[in-house]
Design an enzyme around this catalytic site. Structure first.
Site, mmCIF file in Angstrom:
data_model
loop_
_atom_site.group_PDB
_atom_site.id
_atom_site.type_symbol
_atom_site.label_atom_id
_atom_site.label_comp_id
_atom_site.label_asym_id
_atom_site.label_seq_id
_atom_site.Cartn_x
_atom_site.Cartn_y
_atom_site.Cartn_z
ATOM 1 N N TYR A 15 0.802 -1.223 0.000
ATOM 2 C CA TYR A 15 0.000 0.000 0.000
ATOM 3 C C TYR A 15 0.838 1.277 0.000
ATOM 4 O O TYR A 15 0.283 2.371 -0.116
ATOM 5 C CB TYR A 15 -0.919 0.021 1.233
ATOM 6 N N HIS A 20 -4.447 6.102 -1.503
ATOM 7 C CA HIS A 20 -5.057 6.071 -0.172
ATOM 8 C C HIS A 20 -4.034 6.355 0.932
ATOM 9 O O HIS A 20 -4.416 6.630 2.065
ATOM 10 C CB HIS A 20 -5.696 4.698 0.053
ATOM 11 N N PHE A 66 -5.165 -0.247 9.743
ATOM 12 C CA PHE A 66 -5.761 -0.162 8.416
ATOM 13 C C PHE A 66 -6.784 0.966 8.415
ATOM 14 O O PHE A 66 -7.340 1.342 9.452
ATOM 15 C CB PHE A 66 -6.353 -1.486 7.920
ATOM 16 N N ASN A 68 -9.879 1.631 7.564
ATOM 17 C CA ASN A 68 -11.264 1.588 8.048
ATOM 18 C C ASN A 68 -11.391 1.526 9.560
ATOM 19 O O ASN A 68 -12.491 1.661 10.087
ATOM 20 C CB ASN A 68 -12.004 0.409 7.420
ATOM 21 N N ASP A 93 -6.256 11.409 1.872
ATOM 22 C CA ASP A 93 -6.538 11.512 0.446
ATOM 23 C C ASP A 93 -7.969 12.008 0.266
ATOM 24 O O ASP A 93 -8.830 11.751 1.085
ATOM 25 C CB ASP A 93 -6.357 10.150 -0.231
ATOM 26 N N ASN A 114 -13.897 6.107 4.739
ATOM 27 C CA ASN A 114 -14.060 5.221 5.895
ATOM 28 C C ASN A 114 -13.102 5.517 7.038
ATOM 29 O O ASN A 114 -13.432 5.288 8.205
ATOM 30 C CB ASN A 114 -13.950 3.761 5.469
#
Length: 188
Positions: A15, A20, A66, A68, A93, A114
């Site tokens: 990632y 994101h 993470f 969320n 973002d 989220n």
């Protein structure tokens, strides 16, 4: 006055260079600029750093929960340091801004993000500052989750990095509470 800066993103090499992770990338640049180090803090479910601004210590947080579940980490550190929502800056973002745009705002909804949604739930407040880094929207028909979890093109990266640099250049004014000056500079 800002006492906590949270960068949103997802942990893990896969990632690192995705849209994101704009918040993580911002904090990594900030830490590099101020010569700070990251420290893993399992009790806060994140990695922390801090730098001494003219107003005192500012805590930097990259949640390791993470995206969320970012609120879990933010909630723990806010309770520990007794930080009020209006003393928090969340860097993230933003689909609703063109690639490379950067905007500052206080409060508001989560707009489907989220990470913000979870932070709002854990804080019980929307009244924190947001530094929004534009990543643009995917073309019609492309799934938003797929879009934000992929790397931007080289030209998009250049624009995102310019936005990050512009935001970092305003940090001293922002942490001291000169929000109007920061907005004037970033929104011009």
């Amino acid at each position: 006055m800002i006492k906590l800066i949270v960068g949103l993103g997802n942990p893990g090499r896969q990632y690192e260079k995705t849209r994101h992770n704009a918040g993580f990338l911002f904090l990594d640049e900030l830490v590099s600029k101020f010569g700070c180090d990251w420290v893993n803090e399992p009790r806060f479910q994140g990695v922390l750093s801090e730098y001494n601004a003219s107003i005192g210590k500012v805590v930097l947080l990259k949640p390791e929960t993470f995206m969320n579940r970012s609120g879990q980490s933010v909630g723990k550190i806010v309770r520990y340091y007794k930080i009020m929502p209006e003393e928090i800056l969340v860097v993230h973002d933003e689909l609703d801004l063109d690639v490379g745009a950067i905007r500052l705002k206080k409060g508001g909804g989560h707009a489907g993000h989220n990470g913000l949604k979870d932070i709002i739930a854990h804080l019980g407040s929307r009244e924190f500052f947001r530094l929004r880094i534009g990543v643009g929207r995917p073309v019609t028909g492309k799934v938003v989750a797929d879009y934000v979890l992929t790397s931007p093109s080289k030209s998009e990266w250049e624009l995102i990095n310019l936005a990050i640099d512009a935001g970092i250049a305003c940090m001293d004014k922002l942490v001291t509470g000169d929000v109007a000056a920061v907005m004037n500079k970033l929104h011009a």
